[in-house]
Design a protein around this motif. Structure first.
Motif, PDB file in Angstrom:
ATOM      1  N   LYS A  80       3.626  33.613  17.948  1.00  0.00           N
ATOM      2  CA  LYS A  80       4.641  32.651  17.504  1.00  0.00           C
ATOM      3  C   LYS A  80       3.955  31.439  16.858  1.00  0.00           C
ATOM      4  N   ASP A 115       5.339  27.073  11.520  1.00  0.00           N
ATOM      5  CA  ASP A 115       4.089  27.803  11.462  1.00  0.00           C
ATOM      6  C   ASP A 115       3.231  27.323  10.283  1.00  0.00           C
ATOM      7  N   ARG A 123      11.278  31.627  21.671  1.00  0.00           N
ATOM      8  CA  ARG A 123      11.340  32.085  20.280  1.00  0.00           C
ATOM      9  C   ARG A 123      10.321  31.371  19.397  1.00  0.00           C
ATOM     10  N   ASN A 147      10.969  28.853  12.191  1.00  0.00           N
ATOM     11  CA  ASN A 147       9.654  29.306  12.636  1.00  0.00           C
ATOM     12  C   ASN A 147       8.653  29.327  11.491  1.00  0.00           C
ATOM     13  N   ASP A 207       1.093  29.052  19.475  1.00  0.00           N
ATOM     14  CA  ASP A 207       0.530  30.319  19.941  1.00  0.00           C
ATOM     15  C   ASP A 207      -0.617  30.078  20.920  1.00  0.00           C
TER      16      ASP A 207
END
Length: 379
Positions: A89, A372, A83, A368, A92
């Motif tokens: 994501k 990120d 996930r 996330n 990455d």
């Protein structure tokens, strides 16, 4: 600097390359003992760019392994952090060169109690030296040297992986630009140690354990299953258990007035225990839980955590979950306060979730987004 690598999909040959390296020479351990040579099992995703500036080390939790985003070869299940790690994501392979190792002491191919002792030709079993989180980090450092990665863009981990991430910044300050530590702490509490001791005693009380010298086809499955059941409770929350199971019965209309699994939650825990023994080694469980119990970043500094962080050069992102009682937000705030005192750059967020400690492994869009944004701002 961003990676110039082309798009990489899960079926690409550069996604989830499963590898094993044997590094010769003496490997010293914190205990004063050592290993003659080091095996490290690991996976890589993506491509290291020209100036080797896009490498991210992902560190796994107690029962994890190197299969962070690829299908597990034994269970057939998706990677444990697919996930968060994968194309599109936050971590990455289209932008990053991602490395995930099986920790020292593990049972996924790295040196551990299940490895062959070259001195005897038999499994180490309980003759394997006791290890620490720092030993795990040092072993990862040896692998990065082998791969030609001098500095990491980031170390990312949750739970025990978060402990490794914090320790990386302390042990190798010049090698880590960014640290993402999720659902973790800078020490193992007395309560954490107590739960681990219950699990270890369950394993060692199983007659099949035989002092750790059990046969490969006759492991102490009953003891290991109970250890997993006890630990799994700590990964959940009361609200989450109540919502998912309550006091609902399992495949029956009335109480059985016996000791079968009357309740759904009992059946669930039994399933967790039995499925765990199919993929994990009992002795590795003993060694890794001991390494966790020994973890205390402040202890070498007279209990002052800020002194442990005094020399760090990394940026930090610390994330906790409000229903996590294994590594509660108070422990995360202790880390953040110590980093602030040490003058480190740190951001912190507590996220809402009903899923307890396991929230970091589940669908967590806000986590996330945080990870990120942090990684992109520190590239």
């Amino acid at each position: 600097m961003a990676s110039s690598a082309p798009d990489i999909a899960p079926d690409d040959s550069r996604f989830g390359l499963d590898r094993l390296v044997r590094l010769p020479g003496a490997f010293a351990l914190q205990s004063g003992q050592g290993l003659n040579g080091l095996d490290i099992a690991y996976e890589t995703y993506g491509v290291l760019n020209a100036d080797a500036s896009n490498a991210i080390l992902v560190c796994h939790a107690l029962t994890g392994d190197q299969h962070v985003a690829s299908v597990h070869p034994r269970t057939g299940k998706p990677g444990w952090w697919a996930r968060l790690v994968g194309p599109g994501k936050p971590v990455d392979p289209q932008r990053h060169f991602i490395i995930c190792t099986n920790v020292l002491g593990g049972c996924g191919g790295s040196s551990g109690p299940g490895s062959i002792d070259p001195a005897t030709g038999a499994r180490f079993a309980m003759a394997f030296p006791v290890i620490t989180i720092r030993d795990m980090v040092n072993a990862q450092g040896k692998l990065l040297d082998h791969l030609g990665v001098g500095q990491l863009l980031a170390v990312v981990g949750g739970s025990m992986g978060g402990m490794q991430a914090l320790d990386w910044a302390v042990a190798y300050p010049a090698r880590v630009r960014n640290v993402v530590a999720i659902a973790t702490a800078a020490r193992h509490s007395a309560q954490n140690i107590a739960f681990h001791e219950v699990g270890r005693q369950a394993i060692m009380a199983d007659p099949m354990w035989q002092g750790g010298a059990y046969l490969a086809d006759q492991p102490p499955v009953a003891g290991l299953a109970v250890a997993r059941m006890a630990a799994h409770i700590t990964y959940l929350s009361e609200a989450g258990l109540t919502e998912k199971f309550g006091r609902r019965l399992q495949d029956r209309e009335a109480l059985g007035f016996g000791f079968d699994a009357d309740f759904q939650v009992e059946s669930y825990l039994r399933h967790q225990g039995l499925s765990f023994v199919e993929r994990f080694d009992a002795n590795s469980y003993l060694y890794i839980t001991r390494a966790l119990d020994y973890f205390d970043l402040a202890e070498p500094h007279d209990g002052h955590l800020s002194r442990a962080f005094a020399g760090v050069q990394s940026r930090f992102c610390v994330v906790s979950f409000n229903s996590d009682w294994l590594y509660p937000t108070a422990e995360a705030r202790r880390v953040v306060k110590a980093l602030n005192i040490a003058g480190a750059a740190v951001s912190f967020v507590e996220l809402d979730s009903p899923f307890g400690h396991d929230a970091f492994l589940l669908d967590a869009p806000e986590m996330n987004r945080v990870v990120d944004g942090f990684l992109k701002s520190g590239a």
